[in-house]
Design an enzyme around this catalytic site. Sequence first.
Site, PDB file in Angstrom:
ATOM      1  N   ASP A 153       0.816  -1.207   0.000  1.00 30.57           N
ATOM      2  CA  ASP A 153       0.000   0.000   0.000  1.00 30.57           C
ATOM      3  C   ASP A 153       0.855   1.265   0.000  1.00 30.57           C
ATOM      4  O   ASP A 153       2.082   1.215  -0.024  1.00 30.57           O
ATOM      5  CB  ASP A 153      -0.944  -0.041   1.211  1.00 30.57           C
ATOM      6  CG  ASP A 153      -2.336   0.488   0.895  1.00 30.57           C
ATOM      7  OD1 ASP A 153      -2.484   1.263  -0.063  1.00 30.57           O
ATOM      8  OD2 ASP A 153      -3.278   0.120   1.621  1.00 30.57           O
ATOM      9  N   ASP A 208     -10.013   3.435  -3.518  1.00 35.23           N
ATOM     10  CA  ASP A 208     -10.763   2.260  -3.090  1.00 35.23           C
ATOM     11  C   ASP A 208     -12.165   2.210  -3.693  1.00 35.23           C
ATOM     12  O   ASP A 208     -12.795   3.232  -3.955  1.00 35.23           O
ATOM     13  CB  ASP A 208     -10.888   2.244  -1.566  1.00 35.23           C
ATOM     14  CG  ASP A 208      -9.565   1.938  -0.888  1.00 35.23           C
ATOM     15  OD1 ASP A 208      -8.579   1.648  -1.594  1.00 35.23           O
ATOM     16  OD2 ASP A 208      -9.517   2.001   0.353  1.00 35.23           O
TER      17      ASP A 208
END
Length: 405
Positions: A153, A208
Amino acid sequence: MTCHPIVRLGLASILALLCTPAAAQKFEQLAHTPQMGWNSWNSFGCNVDEKMIRQMADAMVASGMKAAGYEYLNIDDCWHGTRDADGNIQADPKTFPSGMKALVDYVHARGLKLGIYSDAGNTTCAGRPGSRGHEYQDALTYARWGIDYVKYDWCDTKGIDPASAYTTMRDAIRATGRPMLFSICEWGDNKPWEWAADLGHSWRTTGDIFPCWRCEHSHGSWSSLGVLPILDKQAGLRKYAGPGRWNDMDMMEVGNGMSEEEDRSHFSLWAMLASPLIAGNDLRSMSDATRRILTHPGMIAINQDRLGIQAMKWLDEGDVEVYIKPLDRGGYAVLFLNRDDVPRDYTLDWAFNGMKDDISGRAIDFNKQRFAWRDVWNGGSGSTGTVYTATLPAHGVVVLRLSPQ
């Protein structure tokens, strides 16, 4: 100088490790087709523990997901405990009391592979220890555990160059000698499609996902996106995708609150655009409808086609869009998308709509070449020698698979 897998070396040897240029590459034998699996984040967030992961492994087998091609079981953020006195990352002893190696063994025993999550910054998005400054050490730990997949990430990375950060972790994974799929989760902020093909096996193209059709869900400084907003952000990216290098449209929300029609469209679009198929629902309690969508053999075959060519938008008529994906052996998949809130009748005269694709180098003149078509979701068949008509459900799709006649 020969490059020795650091899984065989002590930590004191890591800094002295020297590799030939050829060794500093991702593992090319992985992700020749888009990876398929499951990830914990969409349904569980930080509520992850070893009992749930074991149950999910069992459910992946029992539900038919494994037989359909899903192989990776990925633990997202919040599995982390603290680092020990030597800086080695530990699994949280409260939620993973048996340790990560035991969990890996359990998953492997079921014919599946286990993935794990870390971050290029000092901390993960949930505030757990990131891998900055510990890249080789963490990769070695993952290899010793038997990890098969690393999602990396991009939180807490102010002032860090993304290409350099992902190169470092790519090299660290390679140096272990253990093949691990490297999933770059940089959200598309720095156009990873332009620099990540040699670093990772897939890269996120957007922020997201959120389980809705066309919404944007604000989280203050950033937003998560519904199915259509993510789809629209894929424009211009298909030339970067191919075997071992995929545009990742994020983990799927099939079974997480949208309608069955929207779930079917969501899954079909991800399959057509050659995105990784990473489920995000609770496999233990999914409905038969959700299971049928996620394991649909026709759509999975389109996603896993060995040519690895992402679909292109062929026709755009406002609320109705038509996508076409070249397939192996001269075939094609054609998807009709109804973005509208009401059903739409649609007619396609193949003879008046030739197709030319610069990416695959293919072209079709339907006056000179005919195809037999089969409706992937609904059954039925026909030929491009006659006009095609269909009623497209609201927020729905129809998918045809074309074979040369």
